[in-house]
Scaffold this active site. Structure first.
Site: not given
Ligand SMILES: CC/C=C\C/C=C\C[C@@H](O)/C=C/C=C/C=C\[C@@H](O)CCCC(=O)O
Ligand code: ZN
Length: 609
Positions: A160, A296-297, A321-322, A325, A344, A401, A409, A597
């Site tokens: 990831q 994750m896309e 959604h993915e 992306h 997002e 993170d 979103y 989530k």
């Molecule tokens: C302002 C925040 C800026 C950057 C954050 C970017 C990434 C954070 C890191 O924790 C990764 C996130 C990955 C997310 C992947 C998929 C999400 O779209 C789904 C999240 C909610 C779910 O489980 O459905």
């Molecule tokens: Zn997304």
């Protein structure tokens, strides 16, 4: 049924990738990415060539990476991002090179500074070859023992990288402002399959070890480092469409093939909205339950949580959604993580457009209304004055993170829905979104680039755009300055039932029964529970007593519902009402899967007692 990996060696036999754009003019201003030590103003990584050997016995990946670099201005050195990597050797194609690894920053890792024997002039190219090893504690890599897998015979590894974890897997320019193509060879123990965010390009016995197999990949489309992805496991596949397979361990693959059977239809609806899918193949990998996100896309192979497997395809919205992306995020990419909403917010907008086209506009509207509740939740958790609830937060010194929430979103989506309603409706605004994608495809952009294009595209409606509270939307914490208007035709029935439950005294709770929910879409049940939770948290005293919760279980038997979106909200309601019978159910939910989530909010009830 389970295709042989090699038989699909040339899965995209006649596909020619799109030409990469002319290198963007060097950025005039010194816009930096506060989450990276690399210097995109000096050099751009044009291509990565990876040779990886995965060692499950030590939880280490041994790597050799060749970085093809283009100087975008005169420079004597190259700076890359690393985190926890053991750098063994560094060589350069233009002569001897020396290197030093800078002291580590807790979140950003260590800069790797490579000094070249002869300085680069603008437009020079050089190849840097680095031999290294990853750390067993690399944040990008999740190692599972055979006992932690479904099959119990082989270990499992998945990556990831979003937002800034690629540097734990490969020394690189770990910033979304740089895009590169890549190819890879991955050596894994025989009997296991490796997949990457790329086109599969065959496999062969490892010439250096008869007990291993080498899997080969190519990614000819420019991607940012956070979209590099790797999975190794006892994986099987099923074909679910002309350009799609589902991949998982054996026990899940047939259920996954059924659950995601509409993938091709979603791809075609997306293409009808925003143009051709340029990535050739679109596969889905269903990970073990510990995967922390819904999806994750990763290009060519979206990673998804098994919590999407509801048995009735009702949670395929995450796949929409993915898939979305593939245009917003993967083709047009945020220049740095302060502009994450571009990825997002636009993807939520496309996801819900796809939902509207496939399931009807009223459901798109209901999803939008539920999303506003999601935004309220995130603002409440962070605090309405917290600058991390800005749509464009300042991330100096902050780990992305730790900044992650529903804000990019749902506040991003809310801005786009507001602009849709302001500028002439869905058909008009989709035209802008497609134009934005066409203009910035294969590039990395900021909110300023986006806003300039918005004003250019709607040059005859600038008088309307001048009235938008951009400071309120972009740079203010808390809820947005304007809430979009909604078609509440599906929400009304949910709100009416909420009102009935809240007004019902303990003595007449027997009036409720299964018929209340029988004709509701699962999205409506989700929204019904979401609104009850909002009422519980916004009203003093909370209107929903322990007796209400117990009678709701008697009326609707929600304890037996397996749809995770419904189950999650139901258990939150039970914990909020302090129903002790729900504690073992909640403990099971937070231990049987790892999706943050669901886990984080449930644990917050423990903390709040
Ligand atoms: C302002 C925040 C800026 C950057 C954050 C970017 C990434 C954070 C890191 O924790 C990764 C996130 C990955 C997310 C992947 C998929 C999400 O779209 C789904 C999240 C909610 C779910 O489980 O459905
Ligand atoms: Zn997304």
């Amino acid at each position: 049924r389970n295709h042989c990996w090699n038989s699909e060696v040339s899965f995209c036999p006649h596909w020619t990738p799109p030409p990469p754009p002319a290198a963007r003019a060097t950025m005039d201003d010194e816009r930096v990415d506060s989450c990276s030590f690399s210097c995109p103003h000096d050099v751009h990584t044009v291509h990565l060539s990876l040779k990886l050997r995965v060692h499950f016995e030590t939880h280490v990946v041994h790597g050799v990476v060749r970085l093809s670099l283009l100087a975008v201005r005169d420079t004597p050195s190259v700076v890359l991002d690393t985190k926890g990597l053991q750098i063994k050797t560094v060589t350069a194609s233009n002569g001897p090179a020396s290197f030093s690894v800078r002291p580590a920053h807790a979140a950003l890792g260590s800069a790797l500074e490579i000094t070249l024997s002869s300085a680069l002039k603008r437009d020079d190219t050089v190849e840097v070859k680095i031999e290294y090893e990853t750390s067993p504690s690399a944040l990008a890599l999740q190692w599972l023992t055979p006992e932690q897998t479904a099959g119990k015979k082989f270990p499992y590894l998945f990556s990831q990288c979003q937002a800034i974890h690629c540097r734990c897997m490969v020394p690189c320019q770990d910033t979304p402002s740089v895009k590169s193509t890549y190819d890879a060879q991955v050596s894994v123990p025989n009997g296991m399959v490796a997949l990457m965010s790329a086109i599969r390009d065959g496999s062969d016995p490892d010439p250096d070890d008869a007990l291993r197999t080498v899997f080969k990949f190519k990614q000819p489309v420019l991607i940012p480092s956070y979209l590099l992805a790797l999975v190794v496991g006892a994986l099987e596949s099923r074909k679910i469409g002309p350009r799609s397979y589902v991949w998982s361990e054996k026990d899940m693959v047939d259920k996954a093939a059924f659950e995601f059977a509409e993938t091709e239809k979603i791809l075609q609806v997306a293409e009808s909205l925003v143009g051709k899918y340029v990535w050739c193949s679109y596969d889905l990998l269903i990970l073990p339950p510990s995967f922390p996100y819904g999806g994750m896309e990763n290009p060519c192979i979206t990673f998804v949580t098994p919590t999407l497997i509801a048995g009735d395809r009702s949670l395929a919205g995450v796949v929409a959604h993915e898939i979305a992306h593939s245009w917003t995020g993967n083709l047009v990419t945020n220049n740095n993580w302060e502009h994450f909403w571009l990825n997002e917010g636009h993807t939520m907008y496309l996801e819900r457009l796809i939902c509207g086209k496939m399931l009807g506009e009223p459901l798109r509207q209901l999803e939008a209304i539920e999303g506003w509740n999601r935004l309220k939740d995130s603002v409440k958790v962070f605090g309405e004055q917290n600058p991390l609830t800005n749509l464009i937060p300042n991330l100096d010194g902050i780990d992305p993170d730790d900044a992650f929430s529903s804000v990019p979103y749902e506040k991003g989506f809310g801005l786009l829905l507001h602009l849709e309603q302001l500028l002439g409706g869905q058909e008009v605004f989709v035209g802008f979104v497609k134009s934005y994608i066409d203009k910035f495809a294969y590039q990395s952009v900021t909110s300023e680039d986006w806003k300039n294009h918005l004003y250019e595209y709607f040059k005859d409606k600038n008088h309307l755009l001048e009235n938008v509270d951009w400071k309120g939307w972009f740079y203010s914490p808390g809820m947005p300055p304007v809430q979009p208007k909604y078609d509440t035709s599906l929400a009304d029935a949910c709100l009416k039932l909420v009102d009935q439950w809240i007004k019902a005294g303990d003595e007449n709770l027997h009036a409720f029964g299964p018929a209340d929910l029988k004709d509701m879409h699962s999205f409506q049940v989700i929204y019904f529970l979401s609104e009850l939770l909002q009422a519980q948290e916004e009203q003093t005293p909370p209107p929903f007593s322990l007796k209400h919760v117990q009678m709701m279980q008697q009326a609707y038997n929600l304890n037996d519902v397996t749809n995770y979106e419904i189950r999650f909200r139901w258990l939150c309601l039970c914990l909020q009402a302090k129903w002790e019978n729900a504690i073992p159910l909640a403990l099971r939910m937070v231990t049987e899967q790892g999706r943050m989530k669901y886990i984080r909010p449930l644990y917050r009830y423990r903390k709040n007692g």
